[in-house]
Design a protein around this motif. Structure first.
Motif, PDB file in Angstrom:
ATOM      1  N   THR A   1     -17.853  14.262  -9.233  1.00  0.00           N
ATOM      2  CA  THR A   1     -17.296  15.607  -9.174  1.00  0.00           C
ATOM      3  C   THR A   1     -15.848  15.634  -8.693  1.00  0.00           C
ATOM      4  O   THR A   1     -15.148  16.605  -8.916  1.00  0.00           O
ATOM      5  N   ASP A   2     -15.382  14.597  -8.026  1.00  0.00           N
ATOM      6  CA  ASP A   2     -14.007  14.554  -7.526  1.00  0.00           C
ATOM      7  C   ASP A   2     -13.303  13.364  -8.171  1.00  0.00           C
ATOM      8  O   ASP A   2     -13.690  12.222  -7.939  1.00  0.00           O
ATOM      9  N   PRO A   3     -12.283  13.613  -8.993  1.00  0.00           N
ATOM     10  CA  PRO A   3     -11.640  12.502  -9.706  1.00  0.00           C
ATOM     11  C   PRO A   3     -10.911  11.516  -8.803  1.00  0.00           C
ATOM     12  O   PRO A   3     -10.603  10.412  -9.215  1.00  0.00           O
ATOM     13  N   ARG A   4     -10.664  11.886  -7.552  1.00  0.00           N
ATOM     14  CA  ARG A   4      -9.962  10.966  -6.641  1.00  0.00           C
ATOM     15  C   ARG A   4     -10.887   9.903  -6.073  1.00  0.00           C
ATOM     16  O   ARG A   4     -10.433   8.853  -5.635  1.00  0.00           O
TER      17      ARG A   4
ATOM     18  N   VAL B   1     -21.831   4.482  -1.216  1.00  0.00           N
ATOM     19  CA  VAL B   1     -20.530   3.841  -1.382  1.00  0.00           C
ATOM     20  C   VAL B   1     -19.532   4.872  -1.892  1.00  0.00           C
ATOM     21  O   VAL B   1     -19.830   5.619  -2.822  1.00  0.00           O
ATOM     22  N   VAL B   2     -18.365   4.899  -1.263  1.00  0.00           N
ATOM     23  CA  VAL B   2     -17.249   5.714  -1.733  1.00  0.00           C
ATOM     24  C   VAL B   2     -16.139   4.741  -2.123  1.00  0.00           C
ATOM     25  O   VAL B   2     -15.805   3.824  -1.367  1.00  0.00           O
ATOM     26  N   ARG B   3     -15.587   4.920  -3.308  1.00  0.00           N
ATOM     27  CA  ARG B   3     -14.505   4.059  -3.797  1.00  0.00           C
ATOM     28  C   ARG B   3     -13.336   4.943  -4.206  1.00  0.00           C
ATOM     29  O   ARG B   3     -13.524   6.009  -4.780  1.00  0.00           O
ATOM     30  N   TRP B   4     -12.122   4.493  -3.890  1.00  0.00           N
ATOM     31  CA  TRP B   4     -10.921   5.213  -4.304  1.00  0.00           C
ATOM     32  C   TRP B   4      -9.802   4.234  -4.567  1.00  0.00           C
ATOM     33  O   TRP B   4      -9.810   3.111  -4.066  1.00  0.00           O
ATOM     34  N   ASP B   5      -8.872   4.651  -5.393  1.00  0.00           N
ATOM     35  CA  ASP B   5      -7.690   3.850  -5.712  1.00  0.00           C
ATOM     36  C   ASP B   5      -6.461   4.572  -5.172  1.00  0.00           C
ATOM     37  O   ASP B   5      -6.301   5.771  -5.373  1.00  0.00           O
ATOM     38  N   GLU B   6      -5.617   3.812  -4.508  1.00  0.00           N
ATOM     39  CA  GLU B   6      -4.372   4.363  -4.003  1.00  0.00           C
ATOM     40  C   GLU B   6      -3.272   3.330  -4.194  1.00  0.00           C
ATOM     41  O   GLU B   6      -3.363   2.220  -3.679  1.00  0.00           O
ATOM     42  N   LYS B   7      -2.279   3.707  -4.982  1.00  0.00           N
ATOM     43  CA  LYS B   7      -1.138   2.840  -5.259  1.00  0.00           C
ATOM     44  C   LYS B   7      -1.575   1.479  -5.791  1.00  0.00           C
ATOM     45  O   LYS B   7      -1.060   0.439  -5.400  1.00  0.00           O
TER      46      LYS B   7
ATOM     47  N   VAL C   1      -4.363  -0.103  -5.311  1.00  0.00           N
ATOM     48  CA  VAL C   1      -5.280  -0.848  -4.448  1.00  0.00           C
ATOM     49  C   VAL C   1      -6.607  -0.095  -4.392  1.00  0.00           C
ATOM     50  O   VAL C   1      -6.642   1.093  -4.074  1.00  0.00           O
ATOM     51  N   THR C   2      -7.690  -0.794  -4.713  1.00  0.00           N
ATOM     52  CA  THR C   2      -9.019  -0.199  -4.645  1.00  0.00           C
ATOM     53  C   THR C   2      -9.599  -0.422  -3.262  1.00  0.00           C
ATOM     54  O   THR C   2      -9.586  -1.546  -2.746  1.00  0.00           O
TER      55      THR C   2
END
Length: 84
Positions: free
Chosen positions: A37-40, A62-68, A70-71
């Motif tokens: 539900t949240d693309p971030r 598990v929560v996964r996110w990408d920033e700059k 880096v996963t």
């Protein structure tokens, strides 16, 4: 959620094999459930019934996110007893 909620079902029937190593734990393709539900963020969880005891579920979220480029991952594991 109640113990018998559909969101706490081991839908892929891989039991505790879904918890055997880090790669599987953070691989959404092997998850029992996905919430996109949240693309971030990617949120998914694995469930295994009757582990470590009969009448319990072990749940790994598990929560996964990408920033700059880096996963990153955050995960928490818990047990839920039937009737709790």
């Amino acid at each position: 959620l109640p113990y018998d909620d559909a969101l706490l079902a081991d839908t892929n029937n891989n039991g505790d094999a879904g918890f055997t190593n880090q790669k599987e734990a953070v691989d959404a393709d092997n998850a029992d459930h996905n919430d996109l539900t949240d693309p971030r963020y990617s949120l998914f969880w694995n469930v295994v019934d009757d582990v470590p005891f009969a009448g319990t579920k072990t749940i790994r979220v598990v929560v996964r996110w990408d920033e700059k480029g880096v996963t990153s991952n955050f995960e928490v594991q818990m047990m839920k007893a039937n009737g709790a």
